[in-house]
Design a protein around this motif. Structure first.
Motif, PDB file in Angstrom:
ATOM      1  N   LYS A  99     -13.135 -15.521  41.295  1.00 14.03           N
ATOM      2  CA  LYS A  99     -12.419 -15.943  42.510  1.00 14.03           C
ATOM      3  C   LYS A  99     -11.303 -16.935  42.173  1.00 14.03           C
ATOM      4  CE  LYS A  99     -16.163 -15.138  45.821  1.00 14.03           C
ATOM      5  NZ  LYS A  99     -17.127 -15.767  46.770  1.00 14.03           N
ATOM      6  N   HIS A 107      -8.378 -15.088  40.778  1.00 12.83           N
ATOM      7  CA  HIS A 107      -7.608 -14.468  41.864  1.00 12.83           C
ATOM      8  C   HIS A 107      -6.769 -15.513  42.591  1.00 12.83           C
ATOM      9  CE1 HIS A 107      -7.003 -12.910  46.007  1.00 12.83           C
ATOM     10  NE2 HIS A 107      -6.729 -11.799  45.359  1.00 12.83           N
ATOM     11  N   ARG A 108      -7.323 -16.705  42.801  1.00 11.94           N
ATOM     12  CA  ARG A 108      -6.601 -17.747  43.543  1.00 11.94           C
ATOM     13  C   ARG A 108      -5.321 -18.151  42.843  1.00 11.94           C
ATOM     14  NH1 ARG A 108      -5.662 -22.984  43.317  1.00 11.94           N
ATOM     15  NH2 ARG A 108      -7.022 -23.361  41.523  1.00 11.94           N
ATOM     16  N   PHE A 113     -14.463  -7.650  40.428  1.00  9.95           N
ATOM     17  CA  PHE A 113     -13.044  -7.863  40.694  1.00  9.95           C
ATOM     18  C   PHE A 113     -12.768  -7.755  42.193  1.00  9.95           C
ATOM     19  CE2 PHE A 113     -10.153  -7.331  36.794  1.00  9.95           C
ATOM     20  CZ  PHE A 113     -11.097  -7.825  35.920  1.00  9.95           C
ATOM     21  N   PHE A 130      -9.470  -9.019  44.343  1.00  7.85           N
ATOM     22  CA  PHE A 130      -8.452  -8.187  43.696  1.00  7.85           C
ATOM     23  C   PHE A 130      -8.285  -6.885  44.465  1.00  7.85           C
ATOM     24  CE2 PHE A 130      -9.469 -11.197  40.449  1.00  7.85           C
ATOM     25  CZ  PHE A 130      -8.304 -11.334  39.708  1.00  7.85           C
ATOM     26  N   ARG A 131      -7.032  -6.499  44.674  1.00  5.86           N
ATOM     27  CA  ARG A 131      -6.766  -5.311  45.486  1.00  5.86           C
ATOM     28  C   ARG A 131      -6.960  -4.023  44.697  1.00  5.86           C
ATOM     29  NH1 ARG A 131      -1.319  -3.602  44.774  1.00  5.86           N
ATOM     30  NH2 ARG A 131      -0.011  -5.099  43.634  1.00  5.86           N
ATOM     31  N   ALA A 154      -3.988  -8.764  41.490  1.00  8.14           N
ATOM     32  CA  ALA A 154      -4.248  -9.620  42.653  1.00  8.14           C
ATOM     33  C   ALA A 154      -3.457  -9.127  43.861  1.00  8.14           C
ATOM     34  CB  ALA A 154      -3.881 -11.058  42.324  1.00  8.14           C
TER      35      ALA A 154
END
Length: 249
Positions: free
Chosen positions: A114, A117-118, A203, A208-209, A249
């Motif tokens: 996380k 991702h941030r 992920f 995460f996309r 991301a």
């Protein structure tokens, strides 16, 4: 006002905030510029060890190190007691973690993902490489004692200790640390594991996309060109026993 915001963001980008945001949560300030990548974003390599500084295939002005050993780190982070990354939101273009995440405790690794991702810019890449336990189990079940990973582990085993095939397999999941100064005399080195499906889910759970299984020296990002022949020699080169997963991301 806009100029002031840019000055504040620039100082945070290079020196870090005085206190990290709650793990995995975005800071109140933003690192975006009209949805495009910041021209001065940095990249992070996680736990590269001492050899990274000697690698000439990477731009060390752009790639910053995250490690628990201060002599090797631009940012000292203890993943066993993870508090977050000392960086603002959307300030990193790419993150590379080769044979590092298996050293993080199971209850901590979701927070680490996380945080990755941030700090990543929208569209930024995360590339994670770990041991591939599916491959190791296949060789174990086939009775293949000549599997290259098993041979390497026999080479580094304690003197006089003749490891059984199961002990060689088990070290993909649990192994004794050889860094007593950082982890203590009873610390673990390997203490986590993934297959591709589980890593991809982690992920996505972190925000995460996209996430997908990759391969050695194959990436959708040009930031990881140092991986491969002629690049930075590391355990990532051991493609016969490694799992490669990438996300955006």
């Amino acid at each position: 006002m806009r100029a002031l915001r840019l000055i504040v963001l620039s100082s945070l980008l290079f020196f870090g905030p005085t206190q990290a945001a709650p793990v995995g949560q975005k800071q109140t300030f933003r690192g975006r510029a009209g949805g495009t990548m910041l021209p001065r974003s940095i990249n992070l390599v996680i736990g590269p060890g001492p050899n990274w500084a000697r690698c000439t295939a990477v731009d060390h002005r752009k790639w910053k190190t995250v490690d628990m050993v201060k002599e090797w780190a631009d940012y000292v982070v203890y993943f066993a007691n993870f508090k977050g990354l000392p960086l603002p939101d959307d300030s990193v273009g790419a993150i590379y973690a080769s044979h590092t995440m298996e050293h993080t405790p199971m209850h901590v690794s979701p927070r680490i993902f996380k945080e990755f991702h941030r700090v990543l810019l929208p569209g930024g890449f995360l590339r994670v490489i770990t041991p591939n336990p599916r491959v190791t189990m296949q060789h174990y079940l086939a009775g293949d004692n000549n599997f290259s990973l098993f041979q390497r582990r026999r080479h580094i085993q304690q003197s006089g200790h003749n490891w059984t095939p199961f002990e060689l397999l088990r070290s993909d999941f649990l192994s004794v640390s050889h860094q007593p100064d950082q982890l203590g005399g009873t610390g673990l080195a390997h203490q986590n594991a993934w297959d591709a499906e589980t890593m991809i889910k982690d992920f996505h759970r972190a925000g995460f996309r996209t996430a997908y299984e990759s391969a050695y020296n194959r990436s959708r990002s040009g930031e990881y060109s140092f991986e491969g022949p002629g690049g930075c020699h590391s355990e990532a080169d051991q493609a016969d026993r490694s799992l490669y997963v990438e996300g955006r991301a």
